[in-house]
Design a protein around this motif. Structure first.
Motif, PDB file in Angstrom:
ATOM      1  N   ILE A   7       0.867  -1.182   0.000  1.00 63.01           N
ATOM      2  CA  ILE A   7       0.000   0.000   0.000  1.00 63.01           C
ATOM      3  C   ILE A   7       0.901   1.228   0.000  1.00 63.01           C
ATOM      4  N   VAL A   8       0.839   2.017  -1.070  1.00 65.92           N
ATOM      5  CA  VAL A   8       1.700   3.186  -1.204  1.00 65.92           C
ATOM      6  C   VAL A   8       0.861   4.426  -1.492  1.00 65.92           C
ATOM      7  N   GLY A   9       1.537   5.564  -1.476  1.00 66.02           N
ATOM      8  CA  GLY A   9       0.885   6.835  -1.769  1.00 66.02           C
ATOM      9  C   GLY A   9       1.610   7.966  -1.069  1.00 66.02           C
ATOM     10  N   LEU A  10       1.169   9.177  -1.344  1.00 65.65           N
ATOM     11  CA  LEU A  10       1.724  10.332  -0.653  1.00 65.65           C
ATOM     12  C   LEU A  10       1.302  10.315   0.807  1.00 65.65           C
ATOM     13  N   PRO A  11       1.964  11.076   1.668  1.00 69.90           N
ATOM     14  CA  PRO A  11       1.531  11.151   3.064  1.00 69.90           C
ATOM     15  C   PRO A  11       0.115  11.717   3.177  1.00 69.90           C
ATOM     16  N   ILE A  74       3.420   0.693   3.389  1.00 68.85           N
ATOM     17  CA  ILE A  74       4.719   1.325   3.131  1.00 68.85           C
ATOM     18  C   ILE A  74       4.597   2.832   3.346  1.00 68.85           C
ATOM     19  N   ALA A  75       5.575   3.406   4.056  1.00 74.03           N
ATOM     20  CA  ALA A  75       5.515   4.824   4.422  1.00 74.03           C
ATOM     21  C   ALA A  75       5.359   5.719   3.198  1.00 74.03           C
ATOM     22  N   GLY A  76       4.792   6.914   3.404  1.00 70.85           N
ATOM     23  CA  GLY A  76       4.434   7.815   2.313  1.00 70.85           C
ATOM     24  C   GLY A  76       5.602   8.272   1.460  1.00 70.85           C
ATOM     25  N   LEU A  77       5.447   8.130   0.157  1.00 63.96           N
ATOM     26  CA  LEU A  77       6.448   8.636  -0.782  1.00 63.96           C
ATOM     27  C   LEU A  77       6.248  10.129  -0.997  1.00 63.96           C
ATOM     28  N   VAL A  78       7.323  10.818  -1.296  1.00 65.48           N
ATOM     29  CA  VAL A  78       7.237  12.253  -1.580  1.00 65.48           C
ATOM     30  C   VAL A  78       8.048  12.558  -2.828  1.00 65.48           C
ATOM     31  N   HIS A 103      -2.146   1.717  -4.855  1.00 69.13           N
ATOM     32  CA  HIS A 103      -1.766   3.127  -4.755  1.00 69.13           C
ATOM     33  C   HIS A 103      -2.965   3.932  -4.269  1.00 69.13           C
ATOM     34  N   VAL A 104      -2.918   4.327  -3.002  1.00 68.86           N
ATOM     35  CA  VAL A 104      -4.036   5.061  -2.402  1.00 68.86           C
ATOM     36  C   VAL A 104      -3.951   6.527  -2.790  1.00 68.86           C
ATOM     37  N   LEU A 105      -5.070   7.054  -3.281  1.00 64.86           N
ATOM     38  CA  LEU A 105      -5.146   8.445  -3.714  1.00 64.86           C
ATOM     39  C   LEU A 105      -6.252   9.158  -2.949  1.00 64.86           C
ATOM     40  N   ARG A 106      -5.938  10.363  -2.509  1.00 67.49           N
ATOM     41  CA  ARG A 106      -6.915  11.138  -1.755  1.00 67.49           C
ATOM     42  C   ARG A 106      -7.925  11.783  -2.695  1.00 67.49           C
ATOM     43  N   CYS A 107      -9.173  11.354  -2.568  1.00 65.43           N
ATOM     44  CA  CYS A 107     -10.260  11.888  -3.395  1.00 65.43           C
ATOM     45  C   CYS A 107     -11.330  12.507  -2.505  1.00 65.43           C
ATOM     46  N   PHE A 108     -10.936  13.127  -1.420  1.00 66.36           N
ATOM     47  CA  PHE A 108     -11.862  13.773  -0.493  1.00 66.36           C
ATOM     48  C   PHE A 108     -11.297  15.100  -0.027  1.00 66.36           C
ATOM     49  N   GLU A 109     -12.196  15.993   0.365  1.00 67.62           N
ATOM     50  CA  GLU A 109     -11.820  17.294   0.926  1.00 67.62           C
ATOM     51  C   GLU A 109     -11.937  17.224   2.439  1.00 67.62           C
ATOM     52  N   ASP A 110     -10.943  17.743   3.141  1.00 67.03           N
ATOM     53  CA  ASP A 110     -10.979  17.810   4.608  1.00 67.03           C
ATOM     54  C   ASP A 110      -9.942  18.824   5.057  1.00 67.03           C
ATOM     55  N   ALA A 111     -10.416  19.971   5.513  1.00 69.32           N
ATOM     56  CA  ALA A 111      -9.511  21.053   5.907  1.00 69.32           C
ATOM     57  C   ALA A 111      -8.653  20.671   7.109  1.00 69.32           C
ATOM     58  N   ALA A 127       0.640  10.887 -10.561  1.00 75.13           N
ATOM     59  CA  ALA A 127       1.757  11.200 -11.455  1.00 75.13           C
ATOM     60  C   ALA A 127       3.033  11.449 -10.664  1.00 75.13           C
ATOM     61  N   THR A 128       2.907  12.093  -9.489  1.00 73.52           N
ATOM     62  CA  THR A 128       4.081  12.374  -8.658  1.00 73.52           C
ATOM     63  C   THR A 128       4.769  11.083  -8.227  1.00 73.52           C
ATOM     64  N   VAL A 129       3.978  10.146  -7.693  1.00 73.53           N
ATOM     65  CA  VAL A 129       4.554   8.886  -7.228  1.00 73.53           C
ATOM     66  C   VAL A 129       5.063   8.062  -8.411  1.00 73.53           C
TER      67      VAL A 129
END
Length: 365
Positions: A7-11, A74-78, A103-111, A127-129
């Motif tokens: 399981i990967v993705g940005l932080p 797996i810890a967040g890639l940057v 690859h988990v992608l954030r598709c939600f809004e949360d301030a 694209a970044t990862v």
């Protein structure tokens, strides 16, 4: 065999929350800051398959043993991971060890939940990862190419063939396309796998949406699905929050909760099915007087190798496999009925095991 999914993705996209829910543990930290997961967390889950329960009931097997799926958080890639940024080298090494990438992608809004890039754009995150993984692959291939070039000039045909494969992969990556999209001949499959490229691994994009969009998805997840289709990857929609809540419920209450939020099944089931499809995996069953086991193999596996998944001695001494298709096993009420109906077959070494086959192996000791 089961399979190992990283399981990967940005932080801060919901990776650890999803991992916790899927493995029904609290072993992974799910804090609102980057790099809260420094070492990869590994968890195993049983692969849900109602056919296993049916086979066990018909066969009278008192103990059910499902096949297993391993998740690695797996810890967040940057950005800059390919150059070692954000513990990048360590993270990339962990990715090399898995069979597939979720690859988990954030598709939600949360301030209240910060985003490392300061905006919500799941396709840009993907694209970044992907770019970091491609850069790491390019570096790896360029290092491999140097000694091969010298040997190829000296007339080594094997080195020349491998160098041609590597150059084509480099050209593809330079165009911004992952290695899994490389056109290759059947005889190139093994040397291609041995390159162990990060972007050659099957990818499942997991669109993490809010609770309201769990059943239907949203505009962000629709963009991801289009992106995935264009690059030959898979995509599913999951609400990590809902999965976390399901994990805390007693088994008897889960179906009702899922129905209340408009879902027919938990995200785990959908992830496993999508993962099996990505890797071309199937399941066969071995019922017995004590245990009924499910086993996972790659589609196209022949009977001796399937026997080896149960025990190495079964493959070495393989004679034949008593084989009943799942549908026939159920319709005939088990072995005796299938034998009487002519549905039990004796298959030899060239038989390709089919999904759902009920097998008993004959072997020489």
């Amino acid at each position: 065999m089961g399979f190992k999914c990283g399981i990967v993705g940005l932080p801060n996209v919901g990776k650890s929350t999803l991992y916790n829910a899927l493995t029904q543990t609290a072993s992974a930290q799910a804090e609102n800051y980057p790099f809260c997961t420094i070492e990869p967390n590994v968890g195993e889950v049983a692969v849900p398959d109602p056919r296993l329960d049916t086979v066990a009931k018909i066969a009278g097997s008192p103990v059910i043993v499902p096949t297993r799926l391993t998740f690695v958080d797996i810890a967040g890639l940057v950005r800059g991971a390919s150059r070692g940024e954000g513990l990048g080298n360590q993270f990339l090494a962990h990715i090399r060890e898995v069979d597939a990438i979720a690859h988990v992608l954030r598709c939600f809004e949360d301030a209240d939940v910060t985003h490392v890039e300061g905006r919500i754009d799941p396709v840009a995150d993907a694209a970044t990862v992907e770019t970091e993984l491609m850069l790491a692959d390019l570096e790896s291939l360029e290092k491999r190419a140097e000694p091969l070039t010298k040997r190829a000039r000296g007339g080594d045909k094997e080195s020349a063939a491998e160098l041609d494969l590597i150059k084509r992969a480099i050209d593809l990556l330079a165009e911004g396309k992952p290695a899994r999209m490389l056109a290759r001949k059947e005889e190139e499959e093994r040397p291609f796998r041995l390159l162990n490229l990060l972007t050659a691994k099957p990818v499942l994009y997991v669109c993490n949406v809010d609770e309201a969009a769990a059943a239907t998805g949203n505009a962000q997840s629709a963009k991801v699905e289009a992106w995935a289709k264009a690059e030959g990857a898979g995509a599913i929609v999951i609400s990590a929050k809902i999965e976390a809540e399901i994990a805390l419920l007693p088994q008897a209450e889960r179906a009702g909760y899922l129905a209340a939020v408009g879902l027919k099944e938990a995200g785990l089931d959908r992830m496993i099915r999508a993962g099996y499809a990505l890797l071309g995996l199937i399941t066969f069953f071995t019922p017995g007087p004590k245990f009924c086991n499910a086993w996972t193999i790659v589609r196209g596996t022949k009977a001796p190798q399937a026997a080896g998944a149960v025990h190495s001695d079964f493959e070495k001494g393989f004679i034949r496999a008593e084989t009943i298709a799942y549908e026939d096993f159920v319709a005939c009420g088990g072995d005796a009925g299938a034998r009487e109906a002519g549905k039990l077959r004796l298959e030899g070494k060239d038989y390709v095991v089919q999904d759902g086959d009920v097998l008993r192996f004959r072997f020489a000791t």
